[in-house]
Write a protein that holds these residues in place. Structure first.
Motif, PDB file in Angstrom:
ATOM      1  N   VAL A 161       0.839  -1.196   0.000  1.00  0.00           N
ATOM      2  CA  VAL A 161       0.000   0.000   0.000  1.00  0.00           C
ATOM      3  C   VAL A 161       0.876   1.248   0.000  1.00  0.00           C
ATOM      4  O   VAL A 161       1.751   1.402   0.850  1.00  0.00           O
ATOM      5  CB  VAL A 161      -0.940   0.036   1.227  1.00  0.00           C
ATOM      6  N   PHE A 162       0.631   2.130  -0.972  1.00  0.00           N
ATOM      7  CA  PHE A 162       1.238   3.455  -1.003  1.00  0.00           C
ATOM      8  C   PHE A 162       0.181   4.454  -0.540  1.00  0.00           C
ATOM      9  O   PHE A 162      -1.000   4.304  -0.859  1.00  0.00           O
ATOM     10  CB  PHE A 162       1.650   3.846  -2.423  1.00  0.00           C
ATOM     11  N   ALA A 163       0.603   5.484   0.168  1.00  0.00           N
ATOM     12  CA  ALA A 163      -0.315   6.544   0.580  1.00  0.00           C
ATOM     13  C   ALA A 163       0.395   7.887   0.427  1.00  0.00           C
ATOM     14  O   ALA A 163       1.518   8.064   0.898  1.00  0.00           O
ATOM     15  CB  ALA A 163      -0.760   6.347   2.025  1.00  0.00           C
ATOM     16  N   THR A 169       1.939  12.244  -8.553  1.00  0.00           N
ATOM     17  CA  THR A 169       2.992  11.296  -8.168  1.00  0.00           C
ATOM     18  C   THR A 169       2.416   9.903  -7.996  1.00  0.00           C
ATOM     19  O   THR A 169       2.989   8.910  -8.466  1.00  0.00           O
ATOM     20  CB  THR A 169       3.655  11.733  -6.847  1.00  0.00           C
ATOM     21  N   MET A 170       1.267   9.803  -7.358  1.00  0.00           N
ATOM     22  CA  MET A 170       0.636   8.504  -7.140  1.00  0.00           C
ATOM     23  C   MET A 170       0.220   7.858  -8.464  1.00  0.00           C
ATOM     24  O   MET A 170       0.355   6.646  -8.658  1.00  0.00           O
ATOM     25  CB  MET A 170      -0.572   8.669  -6.219  1.00  0.00           C
ATOM     26  N   PHE A 189      -6.064   2.221  -7.643  1.00  0.00           N
ATOM     27  CA  PHE A 189      -5.733   3.598  -7.268  1.00  0.00           C
ATOM     28  C   PHE A 189      -7.026   4.311  -6.901  1.00  0.00           C
ATOM     29  O   PHE A 189      -7.981   4.321  -7.671  1.00  0.00           O
ATOM     30  CB  PHE A 189      -5.053   4.303  -8.437  1.00  0.00           C
ATOM     31  N   PHE A 190      -7.093   4.892  -5.707  1.00  0.00           N
ATOM     32  CA  PHE A 190      -8.324   5.560  -5.299  1.00  0.00           C
ATOM     33  C   PHE A 190      -8.049   6.580  -4.202  1.00  0.00           C
ATOM     34  O   PHE A 190      -7.003   6.551  -3.551  1.00  0.00           O
ATOM     35  CB  PHE A 190      -9.365   4.540  -4.818  1.00  0.00           C
ATOM     36  N   TYR A 199      -4.376   9.861  -1.220  1.00  0.00           N
ATOM     37  CA  TYR A 199      -4.625   8.879  -2.275  1.00  0.00           C
ATOM     38  C   TYR A 199      -3.913   7.577  -1.934  1.00  0.00           C
ATOM     39  O   TYR A 199      -2.826   7.590  -1.342  1.00  0.00           O
ATOM     40  CB  TYR A 199      -4.130   9.395  -3.634  1.00  0.00           C
ATOM     41  N   TYR A 200      -4.540   6.484  -2.320  1.00  0.00           N
ATOM     42  CA  TYR A 200      -3.970   5.164  -2.058  1.00  0.00           C
ATOM     43  C   TYR A 200      -3.682   4.436  -3.365  1.00  0.00           C
ATOM     44  O   TYR A 200      -4.421   4.556  -4.344  1.00  0.00           O
ATOM     45  CB  TYR A 200      -4.931   4.289  -1.243  1.00  0.00           C
TER      46      TYR A 200
END
Length: 288
Positions: A161-163, A169-170, A189-190, A199-200
């Protein structure tokens, strides 16, 4: 008229498995199961109906719920990446990411100053540089553990998980971790529902959806898709609603899910909405 009353009882008599989404469906916003539904679930299990859960939560965040209702049927966690029973002695499916993908994800996160965490079945691991993770992730019921380094946690990673707060960038990271740059990943991506401007980006191995989980669970139980009832409310439930299972949408479900449903309930998760369909199912079973 209550739409549940319009359902052909013969359809309900065929059901052998009820698969609940958890947040927004089985549980109220306060995290409780309605009293009527709790009783109905117990009665359905006495009538040989199997009960299971399908959630974006970690497996460890589902065990207490499963124990409370008394089901021993394997649980679908992390949207299909893992299917395991509450005791942990039966693993139907485990879909860990390749170590090379974990390494690449960590490198990209560090390069672009984005928070990253590794999700395993029992906990979400993060480092000191990613200490915001427990505060900004929407992973209900998860156990968070800070570790000195990710080196010992790259194996058995079910989800990355990226936040971050920079959408561009996301989106760039999403593209770098998708085909054709990376093979065999499923990327979501949401935007966060509870944290403004967060954003995740979730990375799982391909074939990790609730629908994939449902099919694997059915195969394990030796049942057909038509033998299953799925109940949900959110976008990650859409794959389940594309199967031949009997599909039930909550009153609080997103419009896309309601359009795909065989039945839309009149009550929300905060009104014990699932009791409507569970009562109809139990009545149909008793009329056999």
């Amino acid at each position: 008229m209550n739409p549940v009353k319009k359902i052909n009882p013969e359809k309900l008599k065929q059901i052998k498995l009820v698969l609940f989404d958890v947040d927004g469906t089985l549980l109220s916003d306060e995290g409780t199961i309605g009293e009527k539904s709790f009783t109905l679930i117990k009665e359905l299990m006495k009538s040989d109906i199997k009960i299971s859960l399908a959630s974006g939560r970690l497996h460890s965040a589902l065990v207490e719920i499963a124990n409370s209702i008394g089901t021993s049927t394997p649980l679908i966690s992390l949207d299909g990446a893992l299917i395991k029973n509450g005791k942990g002695d039966i693993i139907v499916h485990k879909s860990a990411l390749r170590k090379s993908i974990v390494n690449k994800s960590i490198e990209l996160a560090e390069k672009y100053f984005v928070n990253i965490a590794l999700c395993h079945s029992e906990a979400i691991y993060y480092t000191e540089n990613n200490s915001l993770i427990p505060m900004i992730l929407d992973k209900f019921g998860a156990l968070y553990k800070e570790v000195e380094s990710y080196n010992n946690f790259k194996d058995n990673t079910l989800e990355i998980v990226f936040a971050g707060d920079n959408r561009r960038t996301m989106e760039y990271l999403r593209d770098r971790l998708s085909f054709p740059f990376v093979f065999g990943t499923s990327v979501s991506f949401f935007r966060s529902h509870s944290h403004d401007n967060i954003y995740y980006l979730e990375i799982k191995k391909s074939g990790s959806t609730k629908a994939d989980g449902l099919m694997r669970l059915l195969k394990h139980l030796r049942l057909k898709p038509e033998d299953a009832m799925v109940i949900g409310d959110w976008y990650n439930d859409i794959p389940m609603f594309e199967t031949k299972a009997f599909k039930v949408a909550m009153a609080n479900a997103v419009p896309e899910l309601k359009r795909m449903a065989d039945c839309v309930l009149t009550k929300t998760n905060n009104e014990d909405g699932i009791s409507e369909i569970l009562e109809a199912l139990l009545n149909a079973k008793r009329k056999k």
